[in-house]
Design a protein around this motif. Sequence first.
Motif, mmCIF file in Angstrom:
data_model
loop_
_atom_site.group_PDB
_atom_site.id
_atom_site.type_symbol
_atom_site.label_atom_id
_atom_site.label_comp_id
_atom_site.label_asym_id
_atom_site.label_seq_id
_atom_site.Cartn_x
_atom_site.Cartn_y
_atom_site.Cartn_z
ATOM 1 N N CYS A 137 0.862 -1.184 0.000
ATOM 2 C CA CYS A 137 0.000 0.000 0.000
ATOM 3 C C CYS A 137 0.901 1.238 0.000
ATOM 4 C CB CYS A 137 -0.892 0.000 1.244
ATOM 5 S SG CYS A 137 -1.625 1.612 1.592
ATOM 6 N N GLU B 3 0.425 4.088 1.139
ATOM 7 C CA GLU B 3 0.307 4.893 2.361
ATOM 8 C C GLU B 3 1.061 4.265 3.525
ATOM 9 O OE1 GLU B 3 -1.306 7.793 2.636
ATOM 10 O OE2 GLU B 3 -1.953 7.763 0.539
ATOM 11 N N CYS B 4 0.822 2.942 3.739
ATOM 12 C CA CYS B 4 1.336 2.325 4.969
ATOM 13 C C CYS B 4 2.340 1.206 4.705
ATOM 14 C CB CYS B 4 0.175 1.802 5.814
ATOM 15 S SG CYS B 4 -0.758 0.497 4.988
ATOM 16 N N CYS C 113 -6.278 -1.769 0.546
ATOM 17 C CA CYS C 113 -5.671 -1.818 1.877
ATOM 18 C C CYS C 113 -6.798 -1.769 2.918
ATOM 19 C CB CYS C 113 -4.726 -0.635 2.039
ATOM 20 S SG CYS C 113 -4.120 -0.405 3.714
ATOM 21 N N HIS D 142 -6.598 1.880 4.137
ATOM 22 C CA HIS D 142 -6.612 3.018 3.212
ATOM 23 C C HIS D 142 -7.479 2.829 1.973
ATOM 24 C CE1 HIS D 142 -2.870 3.468 5.593
ATOM 25 N NE2 HIS D 142 -3.356 4.688 5.695
HETATM 26 ZN ZN LIG Z 1 -2.535 1.189 3.729
#
Ligand SMILES: [Zn+2]
Length: 385
Positions: free
Chosen positions: A45, A47-48, A84, A87
């Motif tokens: 992902c 973002e994370c 995700c 997200h």
């Molecule tokens: Zn994520």
Amino acid sequence: MKDTDLYRQILGIETPWKVASVDLDPEALRIEVLLTHKQGLRWACPECGELCGLHDHADERSWRHLDSCQFQTFIRARVPRVRCPDHGVRQVKVPWAEPSSRFTLLFEALAVRVLQQTSVSGGAGLLRISWDEASKIMERAVERGLAARGELDVEAIGVDEKSVGRRLGFLTLVYDLRGKRVVHIRKGRSKKALGSFFEQIEPHQLVRIKAMAMDMAKPFIAAAEESLLYPEKQIVFDRFHVMQAMNKAVDEVRRAEHKELMLQGDRSLANTMHILRYAEERLPERYAPRLEELKRSNLKAARAWALKESLRGLWGCGSLKKARVFWTSWNDWAIRSRLAPVVKVAQMVKRHITGILNYYSHKITNAVAECTNGVGACQQLSDTP
Ligand SMILES: [Zn+2]
């Protein structure tokens, strides 16, 4: 070697990505490299970083890459999207480009280098991109520089100003000279524009900086003197700017003398500006007879040229001691020449001689390595976090 393998290597494409096909359109002078990826993978992902299963693919996109010879080269791919748990559905990051860019990182690295050396419109023409695309690339370079500063670890920096057109004025750029990347950009070319670089680095980062290459602009000198720990030892006034000033002086001498000669119908100096600007060993063969003629003459322009060519030797003396001796005798010669523009340069060099000769302690120069034909060289440039 298959062309797909060749392009995989040239582009530095790593697993899970692979080159599916290479299409060449000789009429449009265009090469398109289609990338696909292995199946059944989990993707991070954006973002994370959580590894997630494939959700679907975004529509196919293309990115302009470094030209292959004169062929504009594009990478095409459908970028995977993951779902995700935290997200939602997100498009994964690809290793060859930043999320918002229509250019690959290598292309951007080249573009930044070109744009540092040219005006935005001139660079855009060379790179065959629009003015807007060029300025967006510069903006992203700024952001990368800002992101990089958190872990900035540089020993040699360079500062330079760059014109971005009449409307926008100037930018101040700070480079990491060894890592060959831009680490700071600010509007303007004031003391504050450079000072803001020093304000934002940590004390331990400042201690690491051993040398700083720069031109002789007063605001930059003021900022460096205020912030560097031992400015008189660390500031290296750049060879490029000294020689630029000297070239200008030769031009001035030539122009004034040419005007006088033309009043008497003497065309000895007509069309000689470029000839006198060349470093002698780089002068194209076709101009050689003309230069020899000038060298044999008693013209002021020829004397200014000889002083210019000689001054280049200041950076090739081998040691600081020899360079000091060299400079003393060059300075005497320049002052005795009584060519006003040359005398002015000699005085400027004299005022800045300590910083100019600091070259011998650090061996740095702002003239950034050319980056036109080696992917390898460009690879380093794109090493921005
Ligand atoms: Zn994520």
